[in-house]
Every structure is written in C-alpha cells, then in structure tokens.
Write a protein that holds these residues in place. Structure first.
Motif, PDB file in Angstrom:
ATOM      1  N   GLY A 236     -33.993 -15.617  72.514  1.00  0.00           N
ATOM      2  CA  GLY A 236     -33.641 -16.626  71.519  1.00  0.00           C
ATOM      3  C   GLY A 236     -33.877 -16.127  70.100  1.00  0.00           C
ATOM      4  O   GLY A 236     -33.075 -16.390  69.196  1.00  0.00           O
ATOM      5  N   LEU A 237     -34.976 -15.402  69.888  1.00  0.00           N
ATOM      6  CA  LEU A 237     -35.244 -14.821  68.565  1.00  0.00           C
ATOM      7  C   LEU A 237     -34.159 -13.822  68.177  1.00  0.00           C
ATOM      8  O   LEU A 237     -33.719 -13.783  67.011  1.00  0.00           O
ATOM      9  CB  LEU A 237     -36.612 -14.130  68.558  1.00  0.00           C
ATOM     10  N   LEU A 238     -33.720 -13.011  69.143  1.00  0.00           N
ATOM     11  CA  LEU A 238     -32.672 -12.030  68.869  1.00  0.00           C
ATOM     12  C   LEU A 238     -31.360 -12.714  68.488  1.00  0.00           C
ATOM     13  O   LEU A 238     -30.700 -12.314  67.506  1.00  0.00           O
ATOM     14  CB  LEU A 238     -32.476 -11.141  70.104  1.00  0.00           C
ATOM     15  N   MET A 239     -30.991 -13.751  69.242  1.00  0.00           N
ATOM     16  CA  MET A 239     -29.761 -14.471  68.940  1.00  0.00           C
ATOM     17  C   MET A 239     -29.841 -15.163  67.589  1.00  0.00           C
ATOM     18  O   MET A 239     -28.868 -15.179  66.819  1.00  0.00           O
ATOM     19  CB  MET A 239     -29.473 -15.494  70.040  1.00  0.00           C
ATOM     20  N   ALA A 240     -30.991 -15.737  67.269  1.00  0.00           N
ATOM     21  CA  ALA A 240     -31.169 -16.398  65.972  1.00  0.00           C
ATOM     22  C   ALA A 240     -31.054 -15.392  64.837  1.00  0.00           C
ATOM     23  O   ALA A 240     -30.481 -15.690  63.778  1.00  0.00           O
ATOM     24  CB  ALA A 240     -32.529 -17.098  65.935  1.00  0.00           C
ATOM     25  N   ARG A 241     -31.598 -14.183  65.041  1.00  0.00           N
ATOM     26  CA  ARG A 241     -31.501 -13.146  64.014  1.00  0.00           C
ATOM     27  C   ARG A 241     -30.042 -12.746  63.779  1.00  0.00           C
ATOM     28  O   ARG A 241     -29.610 -12.573  62.633  1.00  0.00           O
ATOM     29  CB  ARG A 241     -32.322 -11.928  64.432  1.00  0.00           C
ATOM     30  N   ILE A 242     -29.278 -12.624  64.866  1.00  0.00           N
ATOM     31  CA  ILE A 242     -27.864 -12.263  64.744  1.00  0.00           C
ATOM     32  C   ILE A 242     -27.084 -13.345  64.002  1.00  0.00           C
ATOM     33  O   ILE A 242     -26.263 -13.054  63.117  1.00  0.00           O
ATOM     34  CB  ILE A 242     -27.255 -12.025  66.142  1.00  0.00           C
ATOM     35  N   LEU A 243     -27.356 -14.601  64.328  1.00  0.00           N
ATOM     36  CA  LEU A 243     -26.662 -15.707  63.664  1.00  0.00           C
ATOM     37  C   LEU A 243     -27.024 -15.787  62.187  1.00  0.00           C
ATOM     38  O   LEU A 243     -26.169 -16.114  61.352  1.00  0.00           O
ATOM     39  CB  LEU A 243     -27.004 -17.032  64.360  1.00  0.00           C
ATOM     40  N   GLN A 244     -28.274 -15.506  61.853  1.00  0.00           N
ATOM     41  CA  GLN A 244     -28.676 -15.509  60.450  1.00  0.00           C
ATOM     42  C   GLN A 244     -27.962 -14.422  59.669  1.00  0.00           C
ATOM     43  O   GLN A 244     -27.590 -14.617  58.513  1.00  0.00           O
ATOM     44  CB  GLN A 244     -30.193 -15.326  60.329  1.00  0.00           C
ATOM     45  N   ARG A 245     -27.758 -13.273  60.280  1.00  0.00           N
ATOM     46  CA  ARG A 245     -27.055 -12.188  59.595  1.00  0.00           C
ATOM     47  C   ARG A 245     -25.574 -12.496  59.418  1.00  0.00           C
ATOM     48  O   ARG A 245     -24.937 -11.986  58.497  1.00  0.00           O
ATOM     49  CB  ARG A 245     -27.212 -10.882  60.389  1.00  0.00           C
ATOM     50  N   MET A 246     -25.027 -13.323  60.292  1.00  0.00           N
ATOM     51  CA  MET A 246     -23.620 -13.686  60.186  1.00  0.00           C
ATOM     52  C   MET A 246     -23.362 -14.662  59.052  1.00  0.00           C
ATOM     53  O   MET A 246     -22.281 -14.679  58.478  1.00  0.00           O
ATOM     54  CB  MET A 246     -23.137 -14.304  61.509  1.00  0.00           C
ATOM     55  N   LYS A 247     -24.363 -15.462  58.687  1.00  0.00           N
ATOM     56  CA  LYS A 247     -24.170 -16.479  57.649  1.00  0.00           C
ATOM     57  C   LYS A 247     -23.813 -15.894  56.296  1.00  0.00           C
ATOM     58  O   LYS A 247     -22.878 -16.366  55.650  1.00  0.00           O
ATOM     59  CB  LYS A 247     -25.422 -17.361  57.543  1.00  0.00           C
ATOM     60  N   PRO A 248     -24.533 -14.879  55.785  1.00  0.00           N
ATOM     61  CA  PRO A 248     -24.153 -14.322  54.488  1.00  0.00           C
ATOM     62  C   PRO A 248     -22.738 -13.765  54.483  1.00  0.00           C
ATOM     63  O   PRO A 248     -22.014 -13.912  53.513  1.00  0.00           O
ATOM     64  CB  PRO A 248     -25.175 -13.201  54.276  1.00  0.00           C
ATOM     65  N   THR A 249     -22.305 -13.152  55.594  1.00  0.00           N
ATOM     66  CA  THR A 249     -20.957 -12.614  55.680  1.00  0.00           C
ATOM     67  C   THR A 249     -19.920 -13.722  55.589  1.00  0.00           C
ATOM     68  O   THR A 249     -18.909 -13.607  54.896  1.00  0.00           O
ATOM     69  CB  THR A 249     -20.774 -11.850  57.009  1.00  0.00           C
ATOM     70  N   GLU A 250     -20.184 -14.829  56.262  1.00  0.00           N
ATOM     71  CA  GLU A 250     -19.272 -15.955  56.207  1.00  0.00           C
ATOM     72  C   GLU A 250     -19.204 -16.535  54.805  1.00  0.00           C
ATOM     73  O   GLU A 250     -18.138 -16.892  54.309  1.00  0.00           O
ATOM     74  CB  GLU A 250     -19.721 -17.044  57.199  1.00  0.00           C
ATOM     75  N   THR A 251     -20.370 -16.617  54.129  1.00  0.00           N
ATOM     76  CA  THR A 251     -20.391 -17.151  52.772  1.00  0.00           C
ATOM     77  C   THR A 251     -19.596 -16.255  51.824  1.00  0.00           C
ATOM     78  O   THR A 251     -18.836 -16.736  50.978  1.00  0.00           O
ATOM     79  CB  THR A 251     -21.858 -17.260  52.275  1.00  0.00           C
TER      80      THR A 251
END
Length: 258
Positions: A236-251
């Motif tokens: 779950g920590l790994l998936m959360a880290r991946i999703l957090q990294r995707m947010k700046p790219t989307e922004t």
C-alpha cells in the motif's frame, strides 16, 4: 434561470425523488443478482457445506464428525451458508450498482482513482477468504484438536462451526484490505505518506496484536496472518508513493493545456 424560491424548491424536490427512484432501482437490481446466485447455491448447499467443513473434518480424530443439535439445523445451516456464498459471488455486481449510482456525481480524476481501488478491494477481499481457507484453517483446526483434553470428544455443532467460519472469512477479507486503506489515507490527505513510513514499527506491532486476537495463541498461526498483512501494508505504501508521483505530472499537463 428563475429566482422564484417555490420553483427552486420544486426542482430540488424533483431531483431528490429522481435520485431516490434510481437508488431503489439499483438496490432491486443488486438484490436480483444475489437472488440469481442464490438459486444454484441453494441447490448445492449440502455440497458447499461439505467443502467448507473439510478443513475441520480433516483434523478431527478418526471416526469423529460434526453434529447437528437442532431439529432444523441440518436444513437451516446449509441454507444460511448458501445465502452468504451467493452474496460473496454477487458482490461485484452489487458494488457495480452502487458505483453506477454514485459515479455521475464524481469528477473525472476521482473516477480514475476510484475504479482501480474498488476492483482491488473486491479482489483482495476474495484473496483474504481463500488465504483463510487454505492456509489458516488447517493450522488453526490442527491446534484446536490437539489441545482437546484427554477423555473429551470434540463434537462441533454445524451451526456454531458455520458462524465461526463466516466471522473468520470476514475478518481475513477485511485484513487484506490494508493496501486499499493505506492508499485512501494518503491520497485523501488524512495521513501523510512520510508519517506512515516513520511508524512502521507501531504498525507491525498493531498487526501482530490484531493477528493474536483472530488466531490461536501460537506463533505459527499469528505469523500466518501477520506477515502477509505487513507485506500488504508495504504494498500500500508503494502504491501510494506511485500515485503521489503521478499527481505533479497531471498538474503540469493541465497547466500546459491551459
């Protein structure tokens, strides 16, 4: 658009009624799905119960068996099991109906995150049940039968056995939802990812306490539940880290499009 308060009230009332009617239709469809799954389950109810009771029967002393202490228990227990099995089978359909009701009110990015989380939650719940049946029950029932006092015949009532098994299925299914819970906590901003990483030791301790409450008081049974739960926490920590990294790219992509 009219500013008449009465017209606004009628519009709101009509919208509420339409939502309630849609909710009713979705609930009816969900119940119909459970009903369709229940018919074959009821037809094979005795076979299903024999399969569910196999982990205990294999650990009982030679010649021992389960018993039915009530007059109607041989019928009502498999009947109850059939209903729960039908609910488990139809759960993806039930959740789809709930999703179809809620989805129109969500933003596009919320839908993109919600769908994988819902699918993951369903799959992990099923995996938790399968894990309990094939890995936990044999160890647990072997421990219970080995601790039977001398001169005492272990004769378990089928209704009590079913109640125990259903609780364990729900408990292990819920325990395997750890990754989904971790991701939700992080992406909603309730808890920061760094905080969850720092508190790994407390989480591990809490997981072993939780495992000790669900399993027999021996290290093997506790580890069978606690180790997978902690690995799922790290997942779950790994998936959360991946999703957090995707947010700046989307922004950044949104800003470039603007």
């Amino acid at each position: 658009m009219s500013d008449d308060p009465e017209e606004k009230e009628k519009l709101a009332e009509g919208t509420l009624i339409s939502h309630l009617l849609e909710l009713r239709d979705r609930l009816i469809k969900a119940l119909m799905g459970i009903g369709l799954a229940f018919v074959p389950c009821m037809f094979y109810s005795n076979d299903i119960f024999s399969f569910i009771s196999q982990p205990l029967l294999e650990k009982l002393p030679k010649g021992a068996s389960l018993i039915a202490t009530g007059v109607m228990t041989p019928f009502t227990t498999p009947f109850k099991l059939s209903f729960f099995i039908a609910t488990f089978i139809a759960m993806p359909w039930v959740i789809y109906q709930l999703w179809a009701f809620v989805a129109p009110g969500l933003y596009r990015h919320e839908k993109r995150f919600a769908v994988p989380l819902l699918v993951s939650a369903i799959v992990l719940f099923y995996i938790g049940m399968v894990f309990a049946y094939f890995f936990v029950f044999p160890v647990m029932f072997a421990f219970f039968t080995s601790t039977t006092p001398k001169g005492v015949a272990m004769m378990t009532d089928i209704n009590q056995y079913l109640d125990f098994v259903l609780v364990m299925f729900f408990a292990f299914g819920a325990a395997f939802e750890v990754p989904v819970a971790v991701v939700l906590l992080v992406i909603t901003g309730i808890v920061k990812l760094e905080k969850l990483k720092e508190n790994r030791g407390y989480v591990l301790l809490g997981i072993f306490i939780f495992a000790a409450m669900l399993t027999p008081p021996d290290a093997v049974s506790q580890s069978i539940l606690a180790v997978p739960m902690y690995l799922l926490y790290e997942g779950g920590l790994l998936m959360a880290r991946i999703l957090q990294r995707m947010k700046p790219t989307e922004t950044q992509n949104k800003q470039l499009r603007a």
